[in-house]
Structure formats: C-alpha cells, structure tokens
Design a protein around this motif. Structure first.
Motif, mmCIF file in Angstrom:
data_model
loop_
_atom_site.group_PDB
_atom_site.id
_atom_site.type_symbol
_atom_site.label_atom_id
_atom_site.label_comp_id
_atom_site.label_asym_id
_atom_site.label_seq_id
_atom_site.Cartn_x
_atom_site.Cartn_y
_atom_site.Cartn_z
ATOM 1 N N LEU A 44 11.142 8.004 -9.558
ATOM 2 C CA LEU A 44 10.203 6.897 -9.649
ATOM 3 C C LEU A 44 9.993 6.384 -8.229
ATOM 4 C CD1 LEU A 44 8.551 4.877 -11.271
ATOM 5 C CD2 LEU A 44 10.630 3.575 -11.629
ATOM 6 N N VAL A 45 8.818 6.658 -7.687
ATOM 7 C CA VAL A 45 8.524 6.345 -6.291
ATOM 8 C C VAL A 45 7.512 5.201 -6.258
ATOM 9 C CG1 VAL A 45 7.726 7.261 -4.084
ATOM 10 C CG2 VAL A 45 8.875 8.773 -5.708
ATOM 11 N N VAL A 46 7.901 4.093 -5.636
ATOM 12 C CA VAL A 46 7.018 2.939 -5.482
ATOM 13 C C VAL A 46 6.454 2.984 -4.068
ATOM 14 C CG1 VAL A 46 6.859 0.431 -5.564
ATOM 15 C CG2 VAL A 46 8.455 1.620 -7.073
ATOM 16 N N VAL A 47 5.119 3.032 -3.949
ATOM 17 C CA VAL A 47 4.476 3.114 -2.635
ATOM 18 C C VAL A 47 3.533 1.939 -2.428
ATOM 19 C CG1 VAL A 47 4.646 5.621 -2.515
ATOM 20 C CG2 VAL A 47 2.620 4.600 -3.495
ATOM 21 N N LYS A 48 3.352 1.594 -1.163
ATOM 22 C CA LYS A 48 2.435 0.522 -0.785
ATOM 23 C C LYS A 48 1.915 0.815 0.622
ATOM 24 C CE LYS A 48 2.189 -4.427 -0.017
ATOM 25 N NZ LYS A 48 2.936 -5.684 -0.043
ATOM 26 N N ASP A 49 0.610 0.895 0.746
ATOM 27 C CA ASP A 49 -0.052 1.122 2.035
ATOM 28 C C ASP A 49 0.489 2.351 2.761
ATOM 29 O OD1 ASP A 49 -1.592 -1.138 1.599
ATOM 30 O OD2 ASP A 49 -0.142 -2.446 2.588
ATOM 31 N N LEU A 50 0.614 3.451 2.055
ATOM 32 C CA LEU A 50 1.107 4.692 2.667
ATOM 33 C C LEU A 50 0.059 5.794 2.599
ATOM 34 C CD1 LEU A 50 4.815 5.007 1.500
ATOM 35 C CD2 LEU A 50 3.976 4.560 3.785
ATOM 36 N N ASP A 51 -1.195 5.452 2.743
ATOM 37 C CA ASP A 51 -2.236 6.473 2.622
ATOM 38 C C ASP A 51 -2.111 7.548 3.691
ATOM 39 O OD1 ASP A 51 -2.893 4.688 4.597
ATOM 40 O OD2 ASP A 51 -4.993 4.476 3.996
ATOM 41 N N TYR A 52 -1.510 7.242 4.806
ATOM 42 C CA TYR A 52 -1.354 8.215 5.876
ATOM 43 C C TYR A 52 -0.154 9.138 5.677
ATOM 44 C CZ TYR A 52 2.171 4.908 7.449
ATOM 45 O OH TYR A 52 3.263 4.083 7.501
ATOM 46 N N VAL A 75 7.097 10.132 -10.973
ATOM 47 C CA VAL A 75 6.240 9.018 -11.370
ATOM 48 C C VAL A 75 6.017 8.172 -10.116
ATOM 49 C CG1 VAL A 75 5.984 6.984 -12.823
ATOM 50 C CG2 VAL A 75 7.130 9.017 -13.717
ATOM 51 N N VAL A 76 4.757 8.019 -9.730
ATOM 52 C CA VAL A 76 4.419 7.260 -8.533
ATOM 53 C C VAL A 76 3.723 5.978 -8.959
ATOM 54 C CG1 VAL A 76 3.159 7.266 -6.360
ATOM 55 C CG2 VAL A 76 4.170 9.375 -7.197
ATOM 56 N N VAL A 77 4.210 4.874 -8.425
ATOM 57 C CA VAL A 77 3.616 3.567 -8.706
ATOM 58 C C VAL A 77 3.009 3.055 -7.413
ATOM 59 C CG1 VAL A 77 4.043 1.227 -9.479
ATOM 60 C CG2 VAL A 77 5.316 3.116 -10.475
ATOM 61 N N ASP A 78 1.704 2.808 -7.440
ATOM 62 C CA ASP A 78 0.988 2.280 -6.285
ATOM 63 C C ASP A 78 0.817 0.782 -6.486
ATOM 64 O OD1 ASP A 78 -0.494 1.978 -4.010
ATOM 65 O OD2 ASP A 78 -2.347 2.745 -4.894
#
Length: 159
Positions: A44-52, A75-78
């Motif tokens: 379960l990966v929580v990401v924020k502002d990692l478009d690069y 499972v990725v949570v943006d």
C-alpha cells in the motif's frame, strides 16, 4: 583371514563412523524444520506530488515483485489532486495488472479506506507522502522482498 588385524580394525572404525553420521543426519532430518510457503502480500503506497518519480518507483516495485516470484499486489493512493501523478498512475494501471489506484483529497487519512483493496495476507504500508523518502522506499522494497521470497523455516510440531 582376508584382511590383517590392523586393516580390519580400521575398516570397522570407518564403518562405525559412517553409521554414526548416517544416524545423526537421519535424526536431524526427522527433527529439522519444514519449508512452508510465505503468505501473499500487498504493498500500500501513499504518494503525494511525486509526478516526477512515481513511474520509476512503481516500475521498480513491479520488477522486484516479478523477480522475487511472490504473490503480491500494489495499491497506490494518491493524496494530491494538483499534479500529474493521477494521470501517470492511470496509465501505469493499464500496463501493470496487479496495480490498483485510489485518489483522496489531502485532509482524509487514506490507509483505512485503501486497505480494503489489498488482497494479500500481509500489508506493507509505504507512506511516501509524509514518512519516507524515495531512497528509503527502494531500500525497504528490496529488503522486504528479499525477506519474502526466501523460504521460511518452521519447526515441526511433535506428533
């Protein structure tokens, strides 16, 4: 006599030594732990502002899962809706079959909502939004999957 006394003693000693090793190995085999398969896992990966970096990180994770030959899903949570991360994640979801995506606004705690999508018996939560750096993520993934794909030893229960 076929052999001399000295040769008979040496041969008898070697035979007793071999029998002792055979019995010892048999005893160790009987009491030895048995191999069992590891349970399935979910990341379960929580990401924020990692478009690069999000594409490279998820491809790395998918590659490590494939290399480890473990039953895993991702499972990725943006939690940010302001950048291109969601567009990149949707494109990756079409390419990677075990990838599920959820998007939440910043104020909501996403782990409780997203854990329902995890299929594995063990869930590894990777919070790249608040807690981990991308380098820590790569080291943790490598360590977890190396640990997961090795055979697990379990002591036999006495019958």
């Amino acid at each position: 006599m076929f052999f001399s006394y000295t040769m008979s003693v040496i041969l008898l000693s070697l035979a007793m030594y071999g029998i002792w090793y055979f019995i010892r190995d048999l005893w160790k085999w009987w009491l030895a732990p048995r191999f069992v398969s590891v349970p399935s896992c979910s990341f379960l990966v929580v990401v924020k502002d990692l478009d690069y970096r999000v594409e490279g990180l998820l491809r790395y994770l998918a590659h490590e899962i494939e290399r480890a030959e473990v039953d895993c899903d991702i499972v990725v949570v943006d939690v940010s809706l302001d950048d291109l991360t969601s567009v990149i994640l949707e494109r990756l979801a079409e390419e990677l079959p075990d990838l599920s995506i959820m998007s939440f606004p910043t104020g909501i705690r996403p782990v409780g909502e997203a854990i329902a999508l995890c299929r594995g018996a063990v869930v590894h939560v990777m919070d790249l939004a608040n807690r981990m750096s991308t380098e820590d993520f790569m080291v943790a993934v490598c360590g977890l999957l190396r640990q997961d794909y090795q055979e697990v030893m379990v002591k036999r229960v006495a019958r």
